[in-house]
Design a protein around this motif. Structure first.
Motif, PDB file in Angstrom:
ATOM      1  N   ASP A  22      62.070 -17.002  21.150  1.00 42.76           N
ATOM      2  CA  ASP A  22      64.175 -16.962  21.006  1.00 42.76           C
ATOM      3  C   ASP A  22      64.663 -17.903  21.665  1.00 42.76           C
ATOM      4  N   THR A  23      64.550 -18.937  22.425  1.00 43.61           N
ATOM      5  CA  THR A  23      65.542 -19.051  22.907  1.00 43.61           C
ATOM      6  C   THR A  23      65.792 -20.856  22.036  1.00 43.61           C
ATOM      7  N   LYS A  24      64.795 -21.196  21.629  1.00 42.53           N
ATOM      8  CA  LYS A  24      64.542 -21.995  20.392  1.00 42.53           C
ATOM      9  C   LYS A  24      64.745 -21.965  19.623  1.00 42.53           C
ATOM     10  N   ARG A  25      64.653 -21.009  18.761  1.00 46.07           N
ATOM     11  CA  ARG A  25      65.552 -19.770  17.874  1.00 46.07           C
ATOM     12  C   ARG A  25      66.940 -20.313  17.705  1.00 46.07           C
ATOM     13  N   MET A  26      66.869 -19.607  18.976  1.00 45.31           N
ATOM     14  CA  MET A  26      68.635 -19.576  19.490  1.00 45.31           C
ATOM     15  C   MET A  26      69.629 -21.053  19.637  1.00 45.31           C
ATOM     16  N   LEU A  27      68.779 -22.165  20.087  1.00 46.17           N
ATOM     17  CA  LEU A  27      68.728 -23.317  20.060  1.00 46.17           C
ATOM     18  C   LEU A  27      69.257 -24.300  19.011  1.00 46.17           C
ATOM     19  N   MET A  28      68.025 -23.694  18.043  1.00 48.76           N
ATOM     20  CA  MET A  28      68.116 -24.511  16.735  1.00 48.76           C
ATOM     21  C   MET A  28      69.363 -23.556  15.468  1.00 48.76           C
ATOM     22  N   LYS A  29      69.868 -22.992  15.594  1.00 47.62           N
ATOM     23  CA  LYS A  29      71.307 -22.265  15.558  1.00 47.62           C
ATOM     24  C   LYS A  29      72.683 -22.575  15.551  1.00 47.62           C
ATOM     25  N   GLN A  30      72.338 -23.118  16.878  1.00 44.19           N
ATOM     26  CA  GLN A  30      73.290 -23.678  17.313  1.00 44.19           C
ATOM     27  C   GLN A  30      73.266 -25.405  17.414  1.00 44.19           C
ATOM     28  N   TYR A  31      72.357 -25.875  16.824  1.00 51.42           N
ATOM     29  CA  TYR A  31      71.917 -27.253  16.155  1.00 51.42           C
ATOM     30  C   TYR A  31      73.154 -27.401  14.931  1.00 51.42           C
ATOM     31  N   TYR A  32      72.036 -26.448  13.441  1.00 49.78           N
ATOM     32  CA  TYR A  32      72.990 -26.717  13.019  1.00 49.78           C
ATOM     33  C   TYR A  32      74.399 -26.428  12.653  1.00 49.78           C
ATOM     34  N   ASN A  33      74.366 -25.664  13.520  1.00 48.27           N
ATOM     35  CA  ASN A  33      76.324 -26.024  13.686  1.00 48.27           C
ATOM     36  C   ASN A  33      77.362 -27.313  14.494  1.00 48.27           C
ATOM     37  N   LYS A  34      77.199 -27.750  13.279  1.00 44.46           N
ATOM     38  CA  LYS A  34      78.458 -29.000  13.689  1.00 44.46           C
ATOM     39  C   LYS A  34      79.052 -29.227  14.846  1.00 44.46           C
ATOM     40  N   ASP A  35      79.897 -27.646  14.818  1.00 45.47           N
ATOM     41  CA  ASP A  35      80.764 -28.317  16.087  1.00 45.47           C
ATOM     42  C   ASP A  35      80.484 -27.499  17.489  1.00 45.47           C
ATOM     43  N   GLN A  36      79.333 -26.525  17.353  1.00 45.08           N
ATOM     44  CA  GLN A  36      78.068 -26.479  18.827  1.00 45.08           C
ATOM     45  C   GLN A  36      77.326 -27.736  19.153  1.00 45.08           C
ATOM     46  N   ARG A  37      76.668 -28.805  18.130  1.00 45.46           N
ATOM     47  CA  ARG A  37      75.219 -29.444  18.603  1.00 45.46           C
ATOM     48  C   ARG A  37      76.402 -30.646  19.463  1.00 45.46           C
ATOM     49  N   ILE A  38      77.132 -30.988  19.503  1.00 48.25           N
ATOM     50  CA  ILE A  38      77.931 -31.872  19.852  1.00 48.25           C
ATOM     51  C   ILE A  38      77.766 -31.759  21.269  1.00 48.25           C
ATOM     52  N   ASP A  39      77.984 -30.431  21.797  1.00 48.50           N
ATOM     53  CA  ASP A  39      77.684 -30.201  23.231  1.00 48.50           C
ATOM     54  C   ASP A  39      76.496 -29.853  23.247  1.00 48.50           C
ATOM     55  N   MET A  40      75.940 -29.668  23.313  1.00 48.20           N
ATOM     56  CA  MET A  40      73.777 -30.083  23.295  1.00 48.20           C
ATOM     57  C   MET A  40      73.751 -30.588  24.373  1.00 48.20           C
ATOM     58  N   THR A  41      73.496 -30.428  25.822  1.00 51.11           N
ATOM     59  CA  THR A  41      72.099 -31.698  26.399  1.00 51.11           C
ATOM     60  C   THR A  41      70.703 -32.103  25.975  1.00 51.11           C
ATOM     61  N   ASP A  42      70.683 -33.041  26.388  1.00 50.43           N
ATOM     62  CA  ASP A  42      69.376 -33.915  25.818  1.00 50.43           C
ATOM     63  C   ASP A  42      68.132 -32.777  25.822  1.00 50.43           C
ATOM     64  N   GLN A  43      67.947 -31.973  26.648  1.00 51.83           N
ATOM     65  CA  GLN A  43      67.255 -31.251  27.061  1.00 51.83           C
ATOM     66  C   GLN A  43      66.322 -30.024  26.311  1.00 51.83           C
ATOM     67  N   GLU A  44      67.470 -30.197  25.670  1.00 55.15           N
ATOM     68  CA  GLU A  44      67.700 -29.077  25.238  1.00 55.15           C
ATOM     69  C   GLU A  44      67.253 -29.357  23.950  1.00 55.15           C
ATOM     70  N   LEU A  45      67.697 -30.590  23.244  1.00 51.28           N
ATOM     71  CA  LEU A  45      67.291 -31.474  21.758  1.00 51.28           C
ATOM     72  C   LEU A  45      65.893 -31.724  21.568  1.00 51.28           C
ATOM     73  N   LYS A  46      65.628 -31.514  23.318  1.00 48.04           N
ATOM     74  CA  LYS A  46      63.973 -32.350  23.002  1.00 48.04           C
ATOM     75  C   LYS A  46      62.755 -30.902  23.002  1.00 48.04           C
ATOM     76  N   LEU A  47      64.268 -29.978  23.585  1.00 52.06           N
ATOM     77  CA  LEU A  47      63.100 -28.447  23.086  1.00 52.06           C
ATOM     78  C   LEU A  47      62.587 -28.244  22.152  1.00 52.06           C
ATOM     79  N   ILE A  48      63.538 -28.583  21.014  1.00 54.66           N
ATOM     80  CA  ILE A  48      63.215 -28.266  19.511  1.00 54.66           C
ATOM     81  C   ILE A  48      62.891 -29.131  18.444  1.00 54.66           C
ATOM     82  N   GLY A  49      62.945 -30.291  19.246  1.00 50.25           N
ATOM     83  CA  GLY A  49      62.839 -31.796  18.605  1.00 50.25           C
ATOM     84  C   GLY A  49      63.768 -32.048  17.773  1.00 50.25           C
ATOM     85  N   LYS A  50      64.267 -32.368  18.616  1.00 53.46           N
ATOM     86  CA  LYS A  50      65.439 -32.567  17.811  1.00 53.46           C
ATOM     87  C   LYS A  50      66.241 -34.110  18.222  1.00 53.46           C
ATOM     88  N   HIS A  51      65.900 -34.629  19.343  1.00 56.11           N
ATOM     89  CA  HIS A  51      66.494 -35.627  20.459  1.00 56.11           C
ATOM     90  C   HIS A  51      66.210 -37.152  19.413  1.00 56.11           C
TER      91      HIS A  51
END
Length: 303
Positions: A184-213
């Motif tokens: 559930d946490t990964k799905r929420m982070l993926m939804k945040q990643y595909y939002n261009k406005d919220q992607r800037i605020d994501m940390t390196d640890q969150e991006l590494k969790l979903i494989g988007k670092h």
């Protein structure tokens, strides 16, 4: 007669050696000096081991209490076992506390306590536990700091709770990827990643969790400018077939050289002859010539 006390050595502060009174005998280490004094029988009050450093250590040391064993130092085996245990606990995530969401009953108790006007109402015990997150703040990342919004300050209770629990939730999702809460946490982070406005605020640890670092994404292949590349062996270029001009083809097939030539005059004469034949001028001349020839023959016969 030389006395034994004159032969015994003591520490000399000037020379830093263990010498006798005449300084005819000297030792550098107190073990050798002590062994030498014992060989002479030893005398009370003469202790070559009493150097200034050891006297200072004796003053620093305090007598142990009854039943106390003093400082117990661990050997190398015990230290290695503790280091191994710490590494395993860190790898298994046992060193970090496990957070959870407050239950429905705990939420009702909290809301009742927060909005009640009864001063005698006791504060619920789960509100003092930092590992129990409020229902509203569960799996909510910290809000982006805004100077005009006080709810984004670190001093705000809800923001403080989000900041302290979010990192633990992300770390738990990393260590237990098959857990339902982790998915559930990964799905929420993926939804945040595909939002261009919220992607800037994501940390390196969150991006590494979903494989988007950026270190996990495939690097774009460099584009090589082939135009500036000069091969060692030039490519084969076929010889182009020249295009033939239609005027040259007609001129060649006509068989007549350009300009006034014999062939041209003969051609013009043939053309005039054909024209006269078509118009009948040639037949008229032939008829007249035949009539003349016939009249000449008749006149010859009468003569």
């Amino acid at each position: 007669m030389i006395k034994k006390t004159d032969k015994m050595v003591q520490y000399n502060h000037t020379t830093g050696l263990f010498t006798n009174k005449d300084r005819t005998i000297a030792f550098k280490s107190y073990e050798d000096a002590n062994r030498y004094n014992k060989s002479l029988g030893g005398t009370h009050g003469v202790k070559p081991s009493e150097t200034p450093m050891q006297n200072t250590l004796k003053n620093i040391r305090k007598p142990l209490k009854d039943g106390s064993k003093g400082v117990q130092y661990k050997d190398s085996i015990q230290r290695a076992e503790e280091m191994r245990r710490d590494r395993l606990n860190k790898a298994w995530g046992l060193t970090k506390p496990k957070v959870r969401q407050e239950t429905s009953i705990e939420r009702i108790e909290r809301i009742t306590y927060e909005h009640s006007s009864d001063a005698t109402l006791k504060k619920p015990s789960h509100m003092n536990n930092p590992n129990i997150v409020k229902w509203e703040n569960w799996k909510q990342p910290p809000r982006k700091f805004d100077n005009q919004d006080k709810t984004t300050y670190a001093s705000d209770p809800d923001q403080k709770e989000r900041m302290s629990s979010w990192d633990l939730i992300v770390e738990s999702a990393k260590q237990h990827p098959q857990d339902a809460d982790s998915k559930d946490t990964k799905r929420m982070l993926m939804k945040q990643y595909y939002n261009k406005d919220q992607r800037i605020d994501m940390t390196d640890q969150e991006l590494k969790l979903i494989g988007k670092h950026k270190s996990q994404l495939e690097k774009p292949k460099p584009i090589i400018d082939v135009s500036s590349f000069e091969p060692l062996i030039p490519p084969h270029k076929p010889t182009p077939i020249p295009e033939v001009n239609i005027d040259e083809v007609i001129r060649e097939r006509a068989g007549i050289e350009p300009g006034i030539s014999k062939d041209l005059l003969q051609l013009n004469a043939d053309i005039d002859k054909n024209i006269k034949y078509v118009l009948g001028e040639d037949q008229k001349e032939n008829l007249e010539s035949r009539i003349k020839d016939k009249t000449k023959e008749e006149e010859g016969t009468y003569d």
